[in-house]
Design an enzyme around this catalytic site. Structure first.
Site, mmCIF file in Angstrom:
data_model
loop_
_atom_site.group_PDB
_atom_site.id
_atom_site.type_symbol
_atom_site.label_atom_id
_atom_site.label_comp_id
_atom_site.label_asym_id
_atom_site.label_seq_id
_atom_site.Cartn_x
_atom_site.Cartn_y
_atom_site.Cartn_z
ATOM 1 N N TYR A 156 -26.759 6.893 39.960
ATOM 2 C CA TYR A 156 -28.195 7.002 39.718
ATOM 3 C C TYR A 156 -28.897 8.114 40.497
ATOM 4 O O TYR A 156 -30.065 8.390 40.254
ATOM 5 C CB TYR A 156 -28.865 5.654 39.970
ATOM 6 C CG TYR A 156 -28.433 4.640 38.928
ATOM 7 C CD1 TYR A 156 -29.003 4.636 37.666
ATOM 8 C CD2 TYR A 156 -27.424 3.727 39.203
ATOM 9 C CE1 TYR A 156 -28.591 3.737 36.700
ATOM 10 C CE2 TYR A 156 -27.005 2.820 38.241
ATOM 11 C CZ TYR A 156 -27.588 2.825 36.993
ATOM 12 O OH TYR A 156 -27.164 1.933 36.032
ATOM 13 N N PHE A 170 -31.682 -8.400 40.416
ATOM 14 C CA PHE A 170 -32.517 -8.711 39.262
ATOM 15 C C PHE A 170 -31.916 -8.110 37.994
ATOM 16 O O PHE A 170 -31.200 -7.198 37.956
ATOM 17 C CB PHE A 170 -33.948 -8.198 39.456
ATOM 18 C CG PHE A 170 -34.075 -6.778 39.931
ATOM 19 C CD1 PHE A 170 -34.036 -5.722 39.018
ATOM 20 C CD2 PHE A 170 -34.216 -6.494 41.282
ATOM 21 C CE1 PHE A 170 -34.146 -4.407 39.462
ATOM 22 C CE2 PHE A 170 -34.347 -5.179 41.722
ATOM 23 C CZ PHE A 170 -34.301 -4.137 40.809
#
Length: 411
Positions: A123, A411
């Site tokens: 990322y 999450f």
């Protein structure tokens, strides 16, 4: 071969989530975990890439509020459920999903995007920097001890049903008190209180059902812990393991009382603790840190989506007046010079033509944003360039946080 990228339809969720499970090894989640994520999915913020009837790419986002230095809760896109089928690699699917997602985040007016990475090397090229760390520990409770502060015996500990609505409400109040004081935590909206207690199916691996103990003083809940017990025996006797899911207590005495309880559970010799803050107080309560086998790894990856709004949203430890030359090849709207003026009361950050003091990419801004990584450390790695003598020390001190940023759960 052509593919279609589109917003997730409710009728497609099972196939979409199944593609995600397959990309992460093909082991299906428990019914409880699946039901929770189905209820939390924001379909309008979720993307599927389809090759005919096959889902070959997934990405989603949650609408979060993230605590930042100064105590503000800042809107942030919680990037999640990102996968590309192994049969469709190296075709630009991931890049196209990241492109669409960040454009949408900007349109929604969220200054930040955050994620946790299964593979942290992925990322950085999309502008995400590692903004917080997490500790894990394997504590040998037969050898290490807890040094207790005065007043621990005044704390009452009580076993409760972790899924009782009243218990969940009490625990969420304790969690919310922590969010207000520590950067990097997520304010949990309705429905997220079920995440700490969801049935993960771990009982099948020899673990007990989830257990919960409340810490109380004068009838008021001042802390809690969630954990599982895995009984095991060797020829020499019991060697059970406590898998610690979480422990919270703003009160230091209650915190120590909960750790004493965990250390003293019968027939166990080990506590496995994961996703703990880098400055967890237990590090200073144990009598022998070498018996804790502490490790550290990356946790929250953060990207400023709108540099000006992001830097204005937090406060600064000391007064700062600095001009950043920002590079952002993936979100070109951030590129250029930004003047940050701020202190402990607030900040402004606007475009400027003034001479730059520091040069860096948006990735470094993301890494330093929560105060857990210093700009000075990034400069020593060659990732921040000082253009005005003294600017690095000024900015690095201002960005720092007394409390380490922490993301307690994924999450």
């Amino acid at each position: 071969m052509t593919t279609e990228q589109r917003v997730l339809r409710a009728s497609e969720w099972d196939r979409w989530y199944g593609a995600l499970e397959l990309a992460f090894g093909g082991v299906a989640d428990s019914d409880g975990v699946r039901a929770l994520w189905r209820s939390l999915t924001e379909h309008e913020r979720s993307i599927g890439v389809w090759d005919g009837d096959d889902c070959v790419g997934t990405a989603g986002a949650f609408s979060f509020r993230l605590s930042v230095p100064g105590g503000a809760l800042v809107p942030a896109a919680g990037v999640t459920m990102v996968s590309v089928a192994a049969t469709h690699r190296r075709r630009g699917i991931l890049t196209s999903m990241m492109r669409r997602q960040l454009d949408d985040v900007r349109e929604l007016g969220e200054p930040l995007a955050v994620l946790t990475a299964s593979e942290p090397a992925i990322y950085g090229r999309f502008g995400y920097g590692i903004a917080s760390q997490q500790l894990s520990a394997e504590i040998e409770t037969a050898s290490a001890r807890i040094a207790l502060p005065d007043g621990v015996d005044e704390i009452r500990l009580r076993r409760v049903d972790p899924d009782d609505p009243a218990v969940r409400e009490a625990c969420e109040a304790i969690y919310a008190a922590e969010v207000a004081t520590r950067p990097g935590m997520l304010a949990r909206s309705p429905g997220w209180d079920k995440l700490p207690v969801v049935d993960s199916g771990l009982e099948k691996g020899g673990m007990s059902p989830l257990q919960c103990v409340l810490a109380e003083r004068d009838g008021e809940t001042v802390g809690y812990t969630h954990f599982r017990n895995k009984p095991e025996w060797s020829r020499s006797g019991p060697r059970g393991t406590i898998e610690l899911r979480d422990v919270y207590a703003p009160d230091p005495v209650a915190y120590a009382a909960l750790w004493r309880f965990l250390f003293g559970i019968d027939l166990t010799t080990t506590i496995q603790a994961r996703s703990r803050p880098a400055d967890d107080p237990f590090l200073h309560l144990v009598t022998d840190i070498r018996r804790c086998n502490v490790r550290q790894r990356d946790s929250l990856h953060l990207r400023p989506v709108e540099v000006g709004a992001a830097l204005e949203a937090r406060t600064y430890r000391t007064p700062v007046d600095v001009v950043f030359e920002v590079e952002d090849r993936f979100c070109r709207w951030n590129e250029g010079r930004w003047r940050l003026i701020g202190d402990a009361k607030g900040a402004s950050c606007e475009r400027t033509r003034d001479t730059a003091d520091l040069a860096l990419s948006v990735r470094e801004l993301g890494a330093a944003y929560l105060g857990g990584v210093t700009l000075a450390a990034l400069a020593r790695a060659g990732r921040v360039k000082e253009l005005r003598p003294g600017a690095l020390a000024e900015a690095s001190t201002a960005f720092a946080s007394d409390i380490a940023p922490w993301l307690p759960h994924g999450f």
